[in-house]
Design an enzyme around this catalytic site. Structure first.
Site, mmCIF file in Angstrom:
data_model
loop_
_atom_site.group_PDB
_atom_site.id
_atom_site.type_symbol
_atom_site.label_atom_id
_atom_site.label_comp_id
_atom_site.label_asym_id
_atom_site.label_seq_id
_atom_site.Cartn_x
_atom_site.Cartn_y
_atom_site.Cartn_z
ATOM 1 N N TYR A 157 -1.383 0.269 10.252
ATOM 2 C CA TYR A 157 -1.640 -0.438 8.997
ATOM 3 C C TYR A 157 -0.405 -0.357 8.086
ATOM 4 O O TYR A 157 0.109 -1.375 7.613
ATOM 5 C CB TYR A 157 -2.878 0.150 8.307
ATOM 6 C CG TYR A 157 -3.088 -0.370 6.911
ATOM 7 C CD1 TYR A 157 -3.247 -1.733 6.679
ATOM 8 C CD2 TYR A 157 -3.103 0.488 5.809
ATOM 9 C CE1 TYR A 157 -3.419 -2.221 5.386
ATOM 10 C CE2 TYR A 157 -3.277 0.012 4.524
ATOM 11 C CZ TYR A 157 -3.433 -1.345 4.318
ATOM 12 O OH TYR A 157 -3.596 -1.818 3.039
ATOM 13 N N THR A 193 0.824 -1.216 0.000
ATOM 14 C CA THR A 193 0.000 0.000 0.000
ATOM 15 C C THR A 193 0.855 1.260 0.000
ATOM 16 O O THR A 193 1.989 1.253 0.516
ATOM 17 C CB THR A 193 -0.892 -0.005 1.266
ATOM 18 O OG1 THR A 193 -1.465 1.292 1.436
ATOM 19 C CG2 THR A 193 -0.099 -0.297 2.526
HETATM 20 N N1 UFG Z 1 -13.010 11.023 2.868
HETATM 21 C C1 UFG Z 1 -13.981 11.943 3.154
HETATM 22 N N2 UFG Z 1 -15.169 11.490 3.617
HETATM 23 C C2 UFG Z 1 -15.432 10.161 3.817
HETATM 24 C C3 UFG Z 1 -14.415 9.221 3.535
HETATM 25 C C4 UFG Z 1 -13.212 9.692 3.047
HETATM 26 O O1 UFG Z 1 -13.794 13.145 3.012
HETATM 27 O O2 UFG Z 1 -16.527 9.825 4.266
HETATM 28 C C5 UFG Z 1 -11.716 11.503 2.345
HETATM 29 C C6 UFG Z 1 -10.544 11.093 3.211
HETATM 30 O O3 UFG Z 1 -10.380 12.017 4.266
HETATM 31 C C7 UFG Z 1 -9.428 11.107 2.188
HETATM 32 C C8 UFG Z 1 -10.105 10.672 0.883
HETATM 33 O O4 UFG Z 1 -11.495 10.901 1.100
HETATM 34 O O5 UFG Z 1 -8.942 12.389 2.022
HETATM 35 C C9 UFG Z 1 -9.905 9.215 0.549
HETATM 36 O O6 UFG Z 1 -10.217 8.443 1.711
HETATM 37 P P1 UFG Z 1 -10.370 6.872 1.682
HETATM 38 O O7 UFG Z 1 -10.737 6.436 3.060
HETATM 39 O O8 UFG Z 1 -11.263 6.450 0.563
HETATM 40 O O9 UFG Z 1 -8.929 6.355 1.294
HETATM 41 P P2 UFG Z 1 -7.508 6.669 1.997
HETATM 42 O O10 UFG Z 1 -6.777 7.572 1.066
HETATM 43 O O11 UFG Z 1 -7.644 7.103 3.393
HETATM 44 O O12 UFG Z 1 -6.909 5.211 2.095
HETATM 45 C C10 UFG Z 1 -6.299 4.598 1.012
HETATM 46 C C11 UFG Z 1 -6.413 3.086 1.196
HETATM 47 C C12 UFG Z 1 -5.663 2.639 2.397
HETATM 48 C C13 UFG Z 1 -4.258 3.157 2.323
HETATM 49 C C14 UFG Z 1 -4.227 4.641 2.118
HETATM 50 C C15 UFG Z 1 -2.841 5.140 1.906
HETATM 51 O O13 UFG Z 1 -7.767 2.705 1.294
HETATM 52 O O14 UFG Z 1 -5.656 1.232 2.443
HETATM 53 O O15 UFG Z 1 -4.970 4.974 0.970
HETATM 54 O O16 UFG Z 1 -2.654 6.263 2.732
HETATM 55 F F1 UFG Z 1 -3.621 2.899 3.482
#
Ligand code: UFG
Length: 330
Positions: free
Chosen positions: A141, A117
């Protein structure tokens, strides 16, 4: 008889798509899943075994019966927030249990492809991020995925384990048939939550609009799950050409498109595709969110010949939407 591939976590989101891709490429998928988060009805092909990756006797019997040409390891805990609350669960599953699977692969001389990841990088020091970007995870993670990567290198040095690592950026989308897709419980990922908000008329949250980005919301590099699966098949072919002396730096590939989309752009595109208004309310920043995570995927392109074909944002959201519509009906 077709060669088989052992796909751990084949009942999960990315694993279940890999099962389809492996079968389409002419392999027999053998799925090992403990169904702790996976779904039996996500398995559409192959041979399914219910069990844990840390069960040595079970592993021995699967490897003896199927002699897989490769192990693709998807069975892992993958929620950042949960990892902060339950780090011990993440160390046990993602490192200790994974090491038992690696040991079995090393002893049986079976090539190993590992799902890693972008979380191994932590806060970006530059963007887009290549594989040489320093690894400094900011949550358990990411720590556990990095520790598992290091275990693979240990098994290469001790046993000559042949392995490859794919560091995914933001996996999203679904197979166009609409039968399998992203079904986490609880769901924390942006695209499925935006689709749910559109379909049910519920409110959703934007975590922070005061980042230093074009519209103040975080940028992410969304990559279609079908493109991820294609990269696995390409990596499988590529690692056959590697010598045991070739180190980690030659075995790791980022998977992303090189383009970041903001949270607002994702919500707007989802509203357009679903034809619904999405009520998105700005909330404070979510802990541990880097402002921008965008991949430099040149290595995968140049070395694996990989080129994302399904990863434009509209296709990703359309395919995910189709899955969520079917999920509602069934
Ligand atoms: N977000 C919102 N509202 C929500 C959910 C997410 O604004 O309800 C935002 C988050 O704050 C973030 C973006 O949308 O800025 C993407 O969030 P996700 O949860 O979809 O994905 P992440 O970037 O947090 O996580 C992904 C992978 C993880 C990995 C990470 C690397 O799903 O497994 O990238 O940092 F670890």
């Amino acid at each position: 008889m077709n060669a088989s591939i052992l796909i751990t976590g084949g009942a999960g989101y990315i694993g279940s798509h890999m099962v389809l891709a492996a079968a389409s490429a002419g392999f027999t998928p053998v799925i090992l899943d403990d169904f702790s988060t996976g779904h039996m009805d996500a398995i559409t092909q192959g041979v399914a075994v219910s069990g844990n990756i840390a069960d040595r006797a079970l592993l021995r019997s699967i490897l003896a019966e199927h002699s897989p040409a490769c192990i693709m390891h998807f069975a892992a805990k993958s929620l950042v927030a949960e990892s902060v609350e339950k780090p011990e669960l993440y160390w046990k599953n993602n490192v200790e249990d994974a090491a038992i699977l690696m040991e079995a692969a090393a002893e049986a001389k079976i090539p190993f492809i590992f799902s890693s990841t972008a979380a191994v990088y932590g806060m970006p020091e530059y963007t887009p991020m290549d594989e040489a970007h320093p690894t400094a995870p900011i949550n358990p993670y990411g720590e556990t995925k990095l520790a598992a990567e290091r275990k693979l290198e240990e098994y290469r040095l001790s046993h000559g384990l042949n392995y490859g690592i794919l560091r995914y950026f933001n996996a999203a989308g679904a197979a166009p048939g609409g039968v399998i897709g992203e079904r986490h419980e609880p769901e924390t990922h942006l695209i499925p939550l935006a689709i749910r908000a559109a379909m049910h008329g519920t409110e959703m949250k934007i975590f922070g609009d005061d980042y230093d980005t074009q519209d103040g919301t975080c940028l992410r590099d969304y990559i279609h799950v079908l493109d991820l699966c294609d990269a696995h098949l390409r990596l499988y072919n590529y690692i056959q050409t590697l010598r045991p002396s070739q180190p980690a730096s030659e075995r790791i590939f980022n998977l992303g498109t090189g383009t970041g989309f903001s949270v607002r752009e994702v919500i707007e595109t989802t509203a357009k595709i679903t034809g619904k208004t999405i009520h998105a309310i700005t909330h404070p920043r979510r802990a541990g969110d880097p402002p921008a995570l965008v991949a430099n995927g040149s290595r995968a392109k140049n070395i694996l010949g990989w080129k994302p074909k399904h990863s434009d944002l509209a296709t990703i959201i359309e395919d995910a939407f189709r899955f969520h519509q079917n999920e509602r009906i069934s």
